[in-house]
Motif scaffolding. Sequence first.
Motif, short mmCIF file in Angstrom:
data_model
loop_
_atom_site.label_atom_id
_atom_site.label_comp_id
_atom_site.label_asym_id
_atom_site.label_seq_id
_atom_site.Cartn_x
_atom_site.Cartn_y
_atom_site.Cartn_z
N MET A 1 0.98 -1.21 0.09
CA MET A 1 -0.13 0.07 -0.03
C MET A 1 0.85 1.11 0.05
SD MET A 1 -3.08 -1.12 0.26
CE MET A 1 -4.17 -0.01 1.17
N VAL A 2 0.38 2.15 -0.58
CA VAL A 2 1.14 3.49 -0.65
C VAL A 2 0.07 4.77 0.02
CG1 VAL A 2 1.88 5.31 -2.32
CG2 VAL A 2 2.72 2.90 -2.50
N GLN A 3 0.80 5.50 0.60
CA GLN A 3 0.13 6.78 1.12
C GLN A 3 0.37 8.01 0.49
OE1 GLN A 3 0.56 7.97 5.28
NE2 GLN A 3 -1.38 8.93 5.20
N VAL A 4 -0.48 8.76 -0.05
CA VAL A 4 -0.07 10.08 -0.57
C VAL A 4 -0.41 11.42 0.13
CG1 VAL A 4 -0.41 11.41 -2.71
CG2 VAL A 4 -0.17 8.90 -2.94
N ILE A 32 -10.17 5.07 -5.48
CA ILE A 32 -9.30 4.99 -4.33
C ILE A 32 -9.93 4.56 -3.02
CG2 ILE A 32 -7.64 6.59 -3.08
CD1 ILE A 32 -6.65 5.85 -5.81
N ALA A 33 -9.17 3.62 -2.40
CA ALA A 33 -9.67 3.03 -1.24
C ALA A 33 -9.93 4.07 -0.04
CB ALA A 33 -8.53 2.29 -0.72
N GLY A 34 -9.51 5.18 0.03
CA GLY A 34 -9.91 6.09 0.92
C GLY A 34 -9.14 7.49 0.99
N ALA A 35 -9.64 8.66 1.43
CA ALA A 35 -8.85 9.89 1.34
C ALA A 35 -9.49 10.79 2.37
CB ALA A 35 -9.04 10.63 -0.13
N THR A 36 -8.63 11.66 2.92
CA THR A 36 -9.21 12.64 3.91
C THR A 36 -8.55 14.04 3.51
OG1 THR A 36 -9.28 10.71 5.64
CG2 THR A 36 -9.21 13.14 6.42
N SER A 37 -9.01 15.17 3.98
CA SER A 37 -8.43 16.52 3.80
C SER A 37 -8.40 17.11 5.39
CB SER A 37 -8.83 17.34 3.01
OG SER A 37 -10.38 17.59 3.46
N GLU A 71 -3.41 0.79 -3.35
CA GLU A 71 -2.27 0.00 -4.08
C GLU A 71 -1.43 0.75 -4.79
OE1 GLU A 71 -4.44 -3.19 -5.96
OE2 GLU A 71 -5.04 -4.06 -4.37
N GLU A 72 -0.27 0.38 -4.93
CA GLU A 72 0.94 1.29 -5.73
C GLU A 72 0.22 1.57 -7.10
OE1 GLU A 72 5.68 1.73 -6.69
OE2 GLU A 72 4.68 -0.15 -5.51
N ARG A 73 -0.43 0.71 -7.93
CA ARG A 73 -0.83 1.03 -9.23
C ARG A 73 -1.90 1.82 -9.30
NH1 ARG A 73 -5.28 -0.65 -11.28
NH2 ARG A 73 -5.64 -2.15 -9.67
#
Length: 99
Positions: A1-4, A32-37, A71-73
């Motif tokens: 897994m990659v976090q941005v 995308i699996a999940g995001a937060t601001s 995931e990285e892809r």
Amino acid sequence: MVQVQIFIDRDEMIGLQPLHQYIMQLLINLGIAGATSFRGESGFGKHLRLKQPSEHFSFDETPLLLTFIDEERKVKEALAELRKNYRGGFIVTHHVEQW
């Protein structure tokens, strides 16, 4: 897994839409699996100018951090798609483990 992590100003626009809303919608559209601001209390960037917006009103841009994970892809696909329309911001990626 990659976090941005994407560091932007809350008031940045892409066309007529706030940039942070554009990015979130893009991430939703890409599955995308999940995001937060997160809104920042203060911050500075490469110009070394401290930004400390007031809660009520300020001419200072509010620092904003968007973070997402997948995931990285899928992360690479999302960043490539974002960069087609937006070149600013400061983007950091790192590998993480999901527990």
